[in-house]
Design a protein around this motif. Structure first.
Motif, PDB file in Angstrom:
ATOM      1  N   UNK A   1       0.723  -1.311   0.058  1.00 25.71           N
ATOM      2  CA  UNK A   1       0.039  -0.063   0.075  1.00 25.71           C
ATOM      3  C   UNK A   1       0.889   1.186   0.018  1.00 25.71           C
ATOM      4  N   UNK A   2       1.923   1.186   0.555  1.00 19.20           N
ATOM      5  CA  UNK A   2       2.845   2.268   0.803  1.00 19.20           C
ATOM      6  C   UNK A   2       3.693   2.591  -0.195  1.00 19.20           C
ATOM      7  N   UNK A   3       3.971   1.725  -1.304  1.00 14.36           N
ATOM      8  CA  UNK A   3       4.877   1.719  -2.141  1.00 14.36           C
ATOM      9  C   UNK A   3       4.341   1.673  -3.541  1.00 14.36           C
ATOM     10  N   UNK A   4       4.132   0.443  -4.243  1.00 11.34           N
ATOM     11  CA  UNK A   4       3.469   0.473  -5.343  1.00 11.34           C
ATOM     12  C   UNK A   4       2.083   1.174  -5.746  1.00 11.34           C
ATOM     13  N   UNK A   5       1.340   0.791  -4.578  1.00 10.31           N
ATOM     14  CA  UNK A   5      -0.090   1.243  -4.576  1.00 10.31           C
ATOM     15  C   UNK A   5      -0.204   2.805  -4.440  1.00 10.31           C
ATOM     16  N   UNK A   6       0.477   3.320  -3.636  1.00  8.73           N
ATOM     17  CA  UNK A   6       0.399   4.855  -3.573  1.00  8.73           C
ATOM     18  C   UNK A   6       1.531   5.523  -4.421  1.00  8.73           C
ATOM     19  N   UNK A   7       2.734   5.476  -3.690  1.00 12.10           N
ATOM     20  CA  UNK A   7       3.952   6.460  -4.376  1.00 12.10           C
ATOM     21  C   UNK A   7       4.214   5.976  -5.886  1.00 12.10           C
ATOM     22  N   UNK A   8       4.154   4.491  -6.150  1.00 10.82           N
ATOM     23  CA  UNK A   8       4.325   4.200  -7.362  1.00 10.82           C
ATOM     24  C   UNK A   8       3.492   4.556  -8.507  1.00 10.82           C
ATOM     25  N   UNK A   9       2.298   4.700  -8.061  1.00 15.29           N
ATOM     26  CA  UNK A   9       1.212   5.036  -9.054  1.00 15.29           C
ATOM     27  C   UNK A   9       0.864   6.407  -8.914  1.00 15.29           C
ATOM     28  N   UNK A  10       0.829   7.039  -7.881  1.00 15.88           N
ATOM     29  CA  UNK A  10       0.279   8.518  -7.749  1.00 15.88           C
ATOM     30  C   UNK A  10       1.080   9.632  -7.503  1.00 15.88           C
ATOM     31  N   UNK A  11       2.494   9.354  -7.170  1.00 21.15           N
ATOM     32  CA  UNK A  11       3.503  10.126  -6.900  1.00 21.15           C
ATOM     33  C   UNK A  11       3.510  11.457  -8.012  1.00 21.15           C
ATOM     34  N   UNK A  12       3.715  10.996  -9.394  1.00 19.85           N
ATOM     35  CA  UNK A  12       3.692  11.720 -10.490  1.00 19.85           C
ATOM     36  C   UNK A  12       2.494  12.602 -10.645  1.00 19.85           C
ATOM     37  N   UNK A  13       1.212  12.217 -10.562  1.00 18.55           N
ATOM     38  CA  UNK A  13       0.190  13.257 -10.758  1.00 18.55           C
ATOM     39  C   UNK A  13      -0.041  14.009  -9.513  1.00 18.55           C
ATOM     40  N   UNK A  14       0.199  13.509  -8.225  1.00 16.98           N
ATOM     41  CA  UNK A  14       0.365  14.304  -7.142  1.00 16.98           C
ATOM     42  C   UNK A  14       1.320  15.656  -7.171  1.00 16.98           C
ATOM     43  N   UNK A  15       2.614  15.228  -7.556  1.00 18.73           N
ATOM     44  CA  UNK A  15       3.382  16.427  -8.025  1.00 18.73           C
ATOM     45  C   UNK A  15       2.995  17.440  -9.057  1.00 18.73           C
ATOM     46  N   UNK A  16       2.293  16.565 -10.053  1.00 20.02           N
ATOM     47  CA  UNK A  16       1.886  17.587 -11.135  1.00 20.02           C
ATOM     48  C   UNK A  16       0.700  18.428 -10.593  1.00 20.02           C
ATOM     49  N   UNK A  17      -0.142  18.179  -9.481  1.00 16.19           N
ATOM     50  CA  UNK A  17      -1.113  18.858  -8.802  1.00 16.19           C
ATOM     51  C   UNK A  17      -0.363  20.041  -8.370  1.00 16.19           C
ATOM     52  N   UNK A  18       0.657  20.092  -7.877  1.00 19.66           N
ATOM     53  CA  UNK A  18       1.514  21.338  -7.509  1.00 19.66           C
ATOM     54  C   UNK A  18       2.381  21.801  -8.213  1.00 19.66           C
ATOM     55  N   UNK A  19       2.327  21.741  -9.621  1.00 19.70           N
ATOM     56  CA  UNK A  19       2.874  22.605 -10.706  1.00 19.70           C
ATOM     57  C   UNK A  19       3.849  21.935 -11.139  1.00 19.70           C
ATOM     58  N   UNK A  20       4.446  20.977 -10.667  1.00 20.69           N
ATOM     59  CA  UNK A  20       5.646  20.431 -11.058  1.00 20.69           C
ATOM     60  C   UNK A  20       5.515  19.510 -12.402  1.00 20.69           C
ATOM     61  N   UNK A  21       6.459  19.762 -13.400  1.00 24.25           N
ATOM     62  CA  UNK A  21       6.204  19.029 -14.652  1.00 24.25           C
ATOM     63  C   UNK A  21       6.357  17.588 -14.492  1.00 24.25           C
ATOM     64  N   UNK A  22       5.651  16.898 -15.546  1.00 34.42           N
ATOM     65  CA  UNK A  22       5.451  15.508 -15.234  1.00 34.42           C
ATOM     66  C   UNK A  22       7.053  14.952 -15.547  1.00 34.42           C
ATOM     67  N   UNK A  23       7.581  15.387 -16.463  1.00 40.77           N
ATOM     68  CA  UNK A  23       8.992  14.524 -16.633  1.00 40.77           C
ATOM     69  C   UNK A  23       9.821  14.797 -15.410  1.00 40.77           C
ATOM     70  N   UNK A  24       9.640  16.129 -14.588  1.00 38.11           N
ATOM     71  CA  UNK A  24      10.632  16.055 -13.396  1.00 38.11           C
ATOM     72  C   UNK A  24      10.106  15.220 -12.407  1.00 38.11           C
ATOM     73  N   UNK A  25       8.689  15.200 -12.423  1.00 34.08           N
ATOM     74  CA  UNK A  25       8.254  14.049 -11.126  1.00 34.08           C
ATOM     75  C   UNK A  25       8.551  12.729 -11.479  1.00 34.08           C
ATOM     76  N   UNK A  26       8.726  12.284 -12.852  1.00 35.00           N
ATOM     77  CA  UNK A  26       9.112  11.034 -13.206  1.00 35.00           C
ATOM     78  C   UNK A  26      10.509  10.780 -12.852  1.00 35.00           C
ATOM     79  N   UNK A  27      11.345  12.043 -13.292  1.00 31.91           N
ATOM     80  CA  UNK A  27      12.717  11.835 -12.973  1.00 31.91           C
ATOM     81  C   UNK A  27      12.862  11.421 -11.166  1.00 31.91           C
ATOM     82  N   UNK A  28      12.312  12.222 -10.527  1.00 29.02           N
ATOM     83  CA  UNK A  28      12.394  12.033  -8.954  1.00 29.02           C
ATOM     84  C   UNK A  28      11.813  10.681  -8.505  1.00 29.02           C
ATOM     85  N   UNK A  29      11.044   9.914  -9.136  1.00 30.58           N
ATOM     86  CA  UNK A  29      10.566   8.865  -8.816  1.00 30.58           C
ATOM     87  C   UNK A  29      11.501   7.604  -9.452  1.00 30.58           C
TER      88      UNK A  29
END
Length: 421
Positions: free
Chosen positions: A241-269
């Protein structure tokens, strides 16, 4: 000249297969937004397809481990990659959300599930006596390496050429690994006339009696009678729940909600994957030396604290505090796997790989529940804040469950289940 033990070549080709499987599973995280924009499907709907993938990824593991006992590791692994290739390629013609569920949920879920951590437990259990914990850590790190390689590449492909090109890339990559497995992967050390690495005698493999499904279910029935199984399964459900389910799936859209470009969020992941490689290999090394129950307790507690801090770190740019989170969280991402594999073998003997498959299934149940719940929370509240806080609390609960294993480690456990290895 000293001959290199064939276990190392088997481990190497297994690493390549696992690396590819991880990359294939990472694709939906960079496709959520493009699919939402093209088809108008809600994030909750798309996340449901990811949840089916995660569920089947877990449920397939114990049956795949039993199938490997009966029909051979090589055949099962090659068939799994063919399923992944088909599932990814067929998305080119989808027009409705149920087709996404069928392709990415069912076909890719079954394929990658057959190349999951039950595959790791089977390979290390057969081929290694010495360095088993370390090799388990290295093979588990293949998942992080797959994210590291595939996420930035696929993200750029999606942005420049569209999600369909990314799907074709995954399909071709999966197909390309099949000949390598046919060439180098072997089912058992006895097949090449050597003992397992660190063993002194060649063990003749015995094909289990009965069907693979029956053996897998029998292992679950017997393991479920023990306290250790439920504590391991509960902790690993929280891990998922705390890895693949949440961070692995939703970290990129969550970062995008705060104005971070998708490529930047994907690089962080993907950078999480860099540190995950280090953390998981180090965890394998520690597992050979430190009580696995203590390691699990520490890992879950540290993960929980990091997730509780995460909501305050999102911003339009990757500032130093977020980079510290990425480093810290990455070291802990799948560090739980080597000690969990070790405990399954310690408690359940020769049936350990199949029992671990069921424990891993609980991991994916947790991941699937979190993937869907976080998507629904985002649709309902407009952000992911509540999801991060709940995940942090769950991880701390996982630490408690692991330490309960330590408190009861001298209680009688099953030495040997009735499922042949």
């Amino acid at each position: 000249m000293r001959r290199i033990h064939p276990a190392w070549s088997v481990a190497a080709v297994t690493f390549v297969a696992l690396l590819g499987a991880a990359g294939f599973r990472a694709t939906p995280s960079v496709m959520l937004q493009p699919l939402h924009e093209e088809f108008g499907w809600s994030l909750g709907t798309i996340s449901a397809a990811v949840s089916v993938n995660l569920l089947l990824y877990g449920l397939t593991a114990p049956f795949a481990a039993a199938l490997m006992n009966r029909f051979g590791v090589r055949r099962v692994a090659m068939a799994a990659l063919l399923l992944v290739s088909a599932g990814s390629g067929l998305t080119l013609w989808m027009t409705q959300s149920w087709q996404l569920v069928l392709c990415w949920g069912v076909l890719v879920g079954l394929g990658t599930g057959s190349l999951a951590l039950g595959f790791v437990a089977t390979i290390t259990g057969r081929w290694f006596v010495r360095h088993r914990g370390l090799v388990t850590g290295v093979l588990t790190a293949a998942g992080a390496t797959g994210n590291l390689i595939f996420l930035p590449v696929l993200s750029r492909i999606v942005e420049s050429d569209g999600w369909r090109t990314a799907a074709v890339t995954v399909s071709i990559a999966a197909l390309a690994v099949v000949p390598l497995l046919g060439w180098k992967l072997r089912d058992h050390p006895a097949e090449v006339g050597v003992p397992a690495l660190g063993a002194t005698e060649i063990e003749t493999p015995v094909k289990p009696a009965g069907g693979a499904a029956g053996n897998a279910l029998r292992a679950l029935r017997d393991a479920a009678r023990t306290r250790a199984f439920w504590l391991l399964a509960g902790g690993f459900a929280i891990c998922g729940a705390t890895t693949n389910g949440l961070v692995g799936t939703h970290f990129i859209p969550a970062a995008h909600d705060h104005g971070m470009p998708q490529t930047t969020a994907a690089t962080l992941l993907a950078v999480v994957g860099v540190f995950d490689v280090v953390g998981t290999i180090a965890s394998g090394w520690l597992t050979d030396r430190v009580d696995s129950r203590i390691l699990l307790g520490a890992y879950y507690a540290l993960r929980g604290l990091s997730l509780l801090v995460l909501p305050s770190l999102f911003a339009a740019t990757a500032h130093p505090s977020m980079l510290i989170f990425v480093l810290f969280y990455g070291l802990d991402w799948v560090a739980t796997v080597p000690p969990t594999v070790t405990l399954c073998r310690e408690y359940f003997g020769a049936a350990g790989p199949i029992v671990f498959g069921w424990v891993f299934a609980s991991h994916q149940f947790g991941a699937a529940a979190a993937a869907t719940a976080a998507g629904l929370a985002r649709d309902r509240f407009g952000d992911y804040t509540m999801a991060w806080y709940v995940a942090g609390g769950l991880a701390i609960l996982g630490a408690v469950l692991s330490l309960m294993l330590y408190a009861g480690k001298r209680l009688p456990v099953i030495e040997e289940l009735r499922v042949p290895a």
